[in-house]
Design a protein around this motif. Structure first.
Motif, PDB file in Angstrom:
ATOM      1  N   ARG A 384       6.190  23.903  -3.263  1.00  9.72           N
ATOM      2  CA  ARG A 384       5.329  24.755  -4.083  1.00  9.72           C
ATOM      3  C   ARG A 384       5.537  24.588  -5.584  1.00  9.72           C
ATOM      4  O   ARG A 384       4.729  25.050  -6.378  1.00  9.72           O
ATOM      5  CB  ARG A 384       5.572  26.222  -3.728  1.00  9.72           C
ATOM      6  CG  ARG A 384       6.963  26.668  -4.129  1.00  9.72           C
ATOM      7  CD  ARG A 384       7.227  28.096  -3.706  1.00  9.72           C
ATOM      8  NE  ARG A 384       8.632  28.409  -3.830  1.00  9.72           N
ATOM      9  CZ  ARG A 384       9.211  28.855  -4.941  1.00  9.72           C
ATOM     10  NH1 ARG A 384       8.510  29.039  -6.031  1.00  9.72           N
ATOM     11  NH2 ARG A 384      10.505  29.117  -4.956  1.00  9.72           N
ATOM     12  N   CYS A 419       8.090  29.156   0.129  1.00  7.79           N
ATOM     13  CA  CYS A 419       7.368  30.441   0.201  1.00  7.79           C
ATOM     14  C   CYS A 419       6.472  30.514   1.430  1.00  7.79           C
ATOM     15  O   CYS A 419       5.399  31.118   1.401  1.00  7.79           O
ATOM     16  CB  CYS A 419       6.549  30.700  -1.052  1.00  7.79           C
ATOM     17  SG  CYS A 419       7.530  31.193  -2.454  1.00  7.79           S
ATOM     18  N   TYR A 426       6.105  33.102  -5.253  1.00  2.35           N
ATOM     19  CA  TYR A 426       5.892  31.669  -5.513  1.00  2.35           C
ATOM     20  C   TYR A 426       5.805  31.343  -6.993  1.00  2.35           C
ATOM     21  O   TYR A 426       5.833  30.192  -7.387  1.00  2.35           O
ATOM     22  CB  TYR A 426       4.631  31.171  -4.787  1.00  2.35           C
ATOM     23  CG  TYR A 426       3.352  31.884  -5.170  1.00  2.35           C
ATOM     24  CD1 TYR A 426       2.730  31.595  -6.371  1.00  2.35           C
ATOM     25  CD2 TYR A 426       2.790  32.834  -4.336  1.00  2.35           C
ATOM     26  CE1 TYR A 426       1.562  32.252  -6.732  1.00  2.35           C
ATOM     27  CE2 TYR A 426       1.629  33.496  -4.681  1.00  2.35           C
ATOM     28  CZ  TYR A 426       1.015  33.203  -5.887  1.00  2.35           C
ATOM     29  OH  TYR A 426      -0.125  33.841  -6.251  1.00  2.35           O
TER      30      TYR A 426
END
Length: 579
Positions: A384, A419, A426
């Motif tokens: 992410r 996440c 995030y």
DNA sequence: ATCGACGTTGTTTCC
DNA sequence: GGGAAACAACGTCGA
């Protein structure tokens, strides 16, 4: 003629003589010879794994460092057994079923004992073998034997089908269930049966004379040994050394240990716990002994807190289908991750051009271990944070190189950092410059693992692309020649990722475990609209004042807005009050 | 039902 | 340099 009676103890994990209840039981039956065995199932060796697509290898060891470590564990066990007049009987290049078939026709097997293993491939394997033995009228006994603090089946009963979704909810339960005492160590074992009977079929039995070597398993020879050596005695020695430092044990707080230290700042007991050279339960009680007379830190940060995390992840992995995958995993957020082979490869080889990331990845490959926070940093970057690559690809890389590449913990932590489960903030992304700088201003860690940067001034050690050409020349390190250009602009990539993550959260899809595990692929329709392309990076700095930030992309719901606003106010007030 | 507190370990800016 | 606030805002739990 009557076959010789034997009991069989089957080592897989739990490669130890201490706190090993099923082994202890057999060791106490001095009248029946005991055959201690270990099987290198041909299905899991490199040659077979490459030639056939081995889906069911999930969870099994795969990397060279891991096998070297395992061989050392076996050698240590063998030496200890030999000191008691026995030995470890290692079978190679046959399937597990073949070996047991061979044993039941060669001996009058009385009982098979082993320590339970929670991984999916192991459960299938063990069910098959148990069936085979029971079909032959042979008693089978197994138990968790301290690989987890509490019996996982008892845990299951306690939760009655529910899954504790937060650590906080889970850990106090471990304490209320009481961690059983460890059993005494095995100090004597019954004699071996006549092994020549096993060799009647010559080579076909594939009983090794001694613990095999890495090359006999089909690996290339080791170029360089990692800093950690396997074995129960190695593991116990390490544990005792760490525990002897009372103030360190009692003051342990994981987040305060450094990921950039040249000497590990944590225990590095994980490889030993993974294979069961050290019993997690025994370690737990030994920590308790140190705690007894001292003030000490508490979960989640403390050493006990670490074991509770391990326990939680083991329990979740035991009860959640497809725990090491996104699809079909009810705990896992469904995200439209990319799978870009070139990017994955650059990451895996430590050639991203981002020194902090590369140093950690190179340490991982060379040493089979990196600090917990270094794992966080690279996993965040890979998923992410910047690259937006599928966490399963990252998990597989760790599984190959980490000595402690444990099925449950590895998958859980990749979900955490991406996440996908357990953790949802995030927007908190580890910086590839700012984060390591907190621990290592001078970049000593980077210079060790990325030696081409060793003359780069500290000012540029985490961002060598910013160094003026003459500085690069002085340092003998031209970016793009001696060390790669950064594969991404990490600040831009972070903004792009956040937009995509926001969209993924808006879709709110977790896996469904349907009957049969449900394996269909996720389609664009499942994922909803692709993120609007031009929402963006708002100029970071922008004079704040009390204007609402301009909204990006989708509008927030009223509820969200309100909630955020209020909360912030309260927090501020509270803090003021305190000071 | 709704809302506030909280969550193992973030970063950047401002003072 | 240290501490606090802003950044942008998720899910889970429990009152």
């Amino acid at each position: 003629m009557a076959l010789e009676k034997v009991n069989v103890y089957w080592f897989r994990k739990c490669l130890r003589l201490h706190d090993n209840e099923p082994l202890l039981r057999l060791a106490q039956q001095q009248t029946v010879p005991l055959l201690p065995i270990f099987i290198f199932d041909s299905k899991f060796l490199p040659e077979t794994r490459e030639s056939e697509n081995q889906e069911d290898c999930t969870g099994a060891l795969s990397g060279q460092n891991q096998f070297q470590f395992l061989l050392e564990c076996l050698t240590d066990l063998d030496a200890q057994l030999q000191a008691m007049g026995s030995k470890l009987c290692v079978f190679l290049n046959r399937t597990t079923e073949d070996v047991f078939q061979h044993l039941v026709t060669t001996f009058d097997v009385q009982a098979l004992h082993y320590a339970k293993d929670s991984e999916p491939f192991a459960q299938i394997r063990d069910a098959t073998v148990t069936q085979l033995m029971e079909d032959n009228g042979i008693e089978v006994h197994s138990s968790w034997a301290g690989h987890t603090l509490v019996d996982l089946d008892e845990m299951k009963e306690h939760w009655d089908g529910t899954v504790p979704k937060t650590y906080k909810k889970f850990w106090p339960v471990v304490e209320t269930l009481n961690v059983p005492a460890s059993v005494e160590s095995v100090t004597a074992v019954p004699p071996l049966p006549a092994l020549d009977l096993l060799l009647v079929n010559g080579d076909a039995s594939n009983l090794c004379e001694t613990v095999p070597t890495l090359t006999e398993l089909g690996f290339p020879p080791l170029v360089k040994h990692c800093p950690f050596y396997g074995g129960e005695r190695q593991g116990l020695e390490r544990m005792e050394a760490k525990l002897s430092n009372t103030s360190w044990v009692c003051g342990f707080e994981k987040p305060k240990t450094s990921p950039a230290s040249l000497q590990p700042s944590t225990t590095v007991l994980s490889p030993y716990l993974t294979l069961g050279c050290v019993s997690a339960r025994y370690f737990y009680h030994q920590i308790q002994e140190v705690y007894r007379k001292n003030n000490h830190t508490k979960p989640p940060m403390s050493l006990h807190g670490q074991l509770y995390f391990r326990e939680w992840f083991y329990y979740l992995s035991y009860t959640t289908p497809n725990f090491d995958k996104m699809e079909g995993n009810p705990l896992c957020l469904q995200v439209d991750w990319e799978m870009d082979d070139a990017k994955i490869q650059q990451f895996k080889e430590g050639r991203t051009g981002l020194p902090w990331i590369d140093a950690a990845m190179r340490q991982l490959r060379e040493e089979g271990w990196i600090h917990h926070l270094a794992r966080h940093a690279v996993a965040c970057f890979f998923t992410r944070g910047q690259l937006y690559q599928h966490w399963e690809a990252g998990k597989n890389i760790f599984a190959e190189y980490l000595l402690d590449g444990d099925y449950a913990l590895n998958a859980a932590n990749w979900m955490w950092l991406s996440c996908s489960a357990f953790f949802t903030a995030y927007f908190r992304v580890y910086g590839v410059e700012s984060f390591p700088k907190k621990y290592d201003k001078a970049g000593v860690y980077v210079k060790k693992y990325c030696p081409e940067l060793r003359n780069m001034p500290s000012k540029y050690i985490y961002c060598p692309w910013d160094a003026p050409l003459e500085v690069q020349q002085d340092a003998n390190c031209i970016i793009g020649v001696d060390y790669p250009h950064p594969m991404v602009d990490y600040k831009e990539a972070k903004q792009d990722c956040m937009v995509k993550m926001k969209a993924a959260y808006a879709r709110k899809q977790r896996g469904t475990a349907g009957p049969g595990g449900q394996k269909r692929s996720v389609t664009q329709a499942d994922l909803g609209e692709p993120p609007a392309r031009s929402v963006r990076k708002k100029p970071r700095r922008q004079k704040p004042k009390k204007n609402k930030p301009k909204s990006t992309g989708k509008k927030k719901t009223k509820g969200t807005q309100k909630r955020g606003k209020k909360k912030k106010k309260v927090t501020r007030k509270k803090r003021k009050g305190k000071n």
